[in-house]
Scaffold this motif. Structure first.
Motif, PDB file in Angstrom:
ATOM      1  N   UNK A 155     -32.185 -10.477 -30.448  1.00 29.54           N
ATOM      2  CA  UNK A 155     -31.300 -11.043 -31.471  1.00 29.54           C
ATOM      3  C   UNK A 155     -31.751 -10.701 -32.887  1.00 29.54           C
ATOM      4  N   UNK A 156     -32.898 -10.009 -33.023  1.00 26.29           N
ATOM      5  CA  UNK A 156     -33.435  -9.767 -34.362  1.00 26.29           C
ATOM      6  C   UNK A 156     -32.651  -8.715 -35.137  1.00 26.29           C
ATOM      7  N   UNK A 157     -31.845  -7.920 -34.452  1.00 24.34           N
ATOM      8  CA  UNK A 157     -31.050  -6.907 -35.150  1.00 24.34           C
ATOM      9  C   UNK A 157     -29.684  -6.845 -34.478  1.00 24.34           C
ATOM     10  N   UNK A 158     -28.748  -6.126 -35.122  1.00 25.82           N
ATOM     11  CA  UNK A 158     -27.406  -6.037 -34.544  1.00 25.82           C
ATOM     12  C   UNK A 158     -27.449  -5.392 -33.179  1.00 25.82           C
ATOM     13  N   UNK A 159     -28.232  -4.305 -33.115  1.00 22.26           N
ATOM     14  CA  UNK A 159     -28.377  -3.606 -31.840  1.00 22.26           C
ATOM     15  C   UNK A 159     -29.543  -4.247 -31.083  1.00 22.26           C
ATOM     16  N   UNK A 160     -29.324  -4.784 -29.882  1.00 16.99           N
ATOM     17  CA  UNK A 160     -30.413  -5.460 -29.157  1.00 16.99           C
ATOM     18  C   UNK A 160     -31.653  -4.581 -28.982  1.00 16.99           C
ATOM     19  N   UNK A 161     -31.427  -3.273 -28.756  1.00 18.28           N
ATOM     20  CA  UNK A 161     -32.576  -2.379 -28.557  1.00 18.28           C
ATOM     21  C   UNK A 161     -33.400  -2.271 -29.832  1.00 18.28           C
ATOM     22  N   UNK A 162     -32.709  -2.185 -30.978  1.00 18.60           N
ATOM     23  CA  UNK A 162     -33.441  -2.149 -32.253  1.00 18.60           C
ATOM     24  C   UNK A 162     -34.184  -3.452 -32.474  1.00 18.60           C
ATOM     25  N   UNK A 163     -33.517  -4.556 -32.118  1.00 15.68           N
ATOM     26  CA  UNK A 163     -34.181  -5.865 -32.226  1.00 15.68           C
ATOM     27  C   UNK A 163     -35.480  -5.877 -31.468  1.00 15.68           C
ATOM     28  N   UNK A 164     -35.462  -5.316 -30.247  1.00 20.95           N
ATOM     29  CA  UNK A 164     -36.692  -5.242 -29.451  1.00 20.95           C
ATOM     30  C   UNK A 164     -37.761  -4.433 -30.185  1.00 20.95           C
ATOM     31  N   UNK A 165     -37.336  -3.305 -30.782  1.00 17.34           N
ATOM     32  CA  UNK A 165     -38.316  -2.465 -31.497  1.00 17.34           C
ATOM     33  C   UNK A 165     -38.960  -3.242 -32.632  1.00 17.34           C
ATOM     34  N   UNK A 166     -38.124  -3.951 -33.441  1.00 14.49           N
ATOM     35  CA  UNK A 166     -38.675  -4.716 -34.562  1.00 14.49           C
ATOM     36  C   UNK A 166     -39.640  -5.782 -34.047  1.00 14.49           C
TER      37      UNK A 166
END
Lengths: 94, 332
Positions: B291-302
């Motif tokens: 949930x940290x970014x719009x794209x769930x995969x990017x959220x995981x990276x962050x």
């Protein structure tokens, strides 16, 4: 094929260095043996990284090379402290 | 795994057994410290051959690097030889023999090396391997498992590191009351360290920035190659230890004061925990970075980047604090 030869050669060298570390007899033999084992481990890691087909694992060899250097300096510092102390004890004895 | 690799590992294991016996047998504590460094080098090599590069990196940095330095720091406070203890030898031998027998018996139940039907290969591992590209999309699956799928465990580990640091500082942090002060020249690293020795000093000072750069690489490239917060924290600590050895412990303490180190040790778990809370506030589960970014995969990276940074900060703070508490303690 060349990998096999290199790995066996390094392993034999490591065994010899270990023998020196075990037998001693002076601490300097041991320090030198440990240092040599560290160097051989760096080489072995580098060769093994290519041998098992993961050359990106060379990072590990790099870590070793850096860390080993710090270890040797720690040993030097340890002997400096010990020498200082035995000097001080001699003075006290006088 | 080829037959050659198996022989390779057996050879290294044999050398490890010999080294272990020698550590037990020797009375010279310096020799024991050096041999335990060798032991650790070999076990890291075996981890590497078993394709566990992250573990090998940790073992290399912790076992062969920092712990040898800490052993030497402790040895500088003690006598050269182990005091011979004679009491209860037979009982100790009996206990060890029984435990060894039980452990050997327990290994009969363990799956063989590389057995495809072992629980480790059948339980959740295939799911992690299959879903990592879809959910997290980092090449190093170890990092995905450690930081995201098993984020709770790693949070626990970070707290363990923090707690262990507190424990060590409680035991060693304060100088013992009533003992005479010794001159700083006689404590490990002390006031000057190796400052008067030109060659190590020049070479070492040149190396420090590169070691730090490498630590940053290990820290932030952990998604792609072996490494992550734990390993990077140890490497940063090693570079500070190197500075302390070259310039004296007092100098290093001025550069990174004790309060800052304690703050670092405490900040790491907080960063980690608050990342989890932030995920909750954004509507996800605790430590569900999607949930940290719009794209769930990017959220995981962050999420992974942030929590790995937290781990790194804790490990650095704790390890340097431990080194200082050994070094600052005057020898008798």
């Amino acid at each position: 094929m060349i990998y096999y030869a290199v790995i066996v050669a390094i392993l034999v060298t490591m065994a010899l260095a270990l023998a020196r570390a075990l037998i001693g007899p002076t601490v300097y033999d041991r320090v030198l043996a440990v240092n040599m084992l560290g160097t051989k481990t760096v080489l072995l890691l580098a060769v093994a990284a290519f041998f098992i087909g993961r050359p990106d694992f060379l990072d590990l060899a790099l870590t070793y090379a850096l860390i080993n250097f710090i270890g040797v300096l720690a040993v030097l510092e340890f002997f400096r402290v010990r020498a200082q102390r035995s000097l001080a004890e001699e003075k006290e004895g006088e | 795994m080829t037959v050659f690799t198996v022989f390779f590992i057996i050879f290294l294991l044999t050398l490890m057994v010999i080294t272990a016996l020698a550590i037990v047998q020797t009375k010279n504590l310096f020799a024991a410290a050096m041999l335990s460094g060798i032991f650790s080098l070999m076990s890291a090599m075996i981890f590497f051959l078993l394709d566990a590069a992250d573990v090998a990196l940790t073992e290399a940095a912790v076992g062969a690097g920092i712990s040898t330095v800490l052993f030497l720091g402790a040895l500088a406070l003690t006598a050269e030889n182990e005091r011979a203890g004679t009491a209860g030898r037979a009982a100790a031998l009996a206990v060890v023999t029984v435990i060894t027998a039980v452990l050997v018996y327990a290994t009969f139940d363990m799956p063989r090396l590389g057995d495809p039907n072992a629980p480790a290969q059948l339980h959740v591992a295939p799911w992690y391997l299959e879903k990592t590209p879809e959910y997290i999309d980092v090449p190093n699956v170890v990092t995905a498992v450690l930081a995201s799928f098993r984020g709770y465990d790693t949070l626990g580990e970070t707290f363990v590191v923090f707690t262990a640091g507190i424990g060590v500082l409680f035991l060693l942090g304060k100088a013992p009351v009533g003992q005479p002060k010794v001159s700083p020249a006689m404590t490990f690293a002390g006031k000057t360290g190796l400052r008067h020795y030109q060659i190590p000093r020049v070479v070492g000072r040149l190396l420090i920035p590169f070691i730090l750069l490498f630590a940053l690489y290990v820290q932030f490239h952990g998604d792609y190659s072996p490494g992550g917060g734990f390993q990077a924290g140890v490497i940063v600590a090693a570079s500070v230890v190197l500075y302390a050895l070259l310039e004296g412990e007092e100098q290093a303490r001025q550069a990174l004061p004790a309060w800052l180190l304690r703050l670092m040790a405490a900040t790491g778990p907080l960063i980690y925990g608050f990342t989890g809370v932030a995920c909750m506030l954004l509507g996800g589960n605790f430590l569900d970075y999607s949930v940290l970014a719009h794209d769930p995969v990017h959220g995981q990276h962050y999420g992974i980047l942030v929590i790995e940074a937290g781990v790194g900060v804790t490990v650095t703070g704790v390890l340097i604090s431990i080194f200082h508490s050994f070094a600052a303690r005057g020898a008798k």
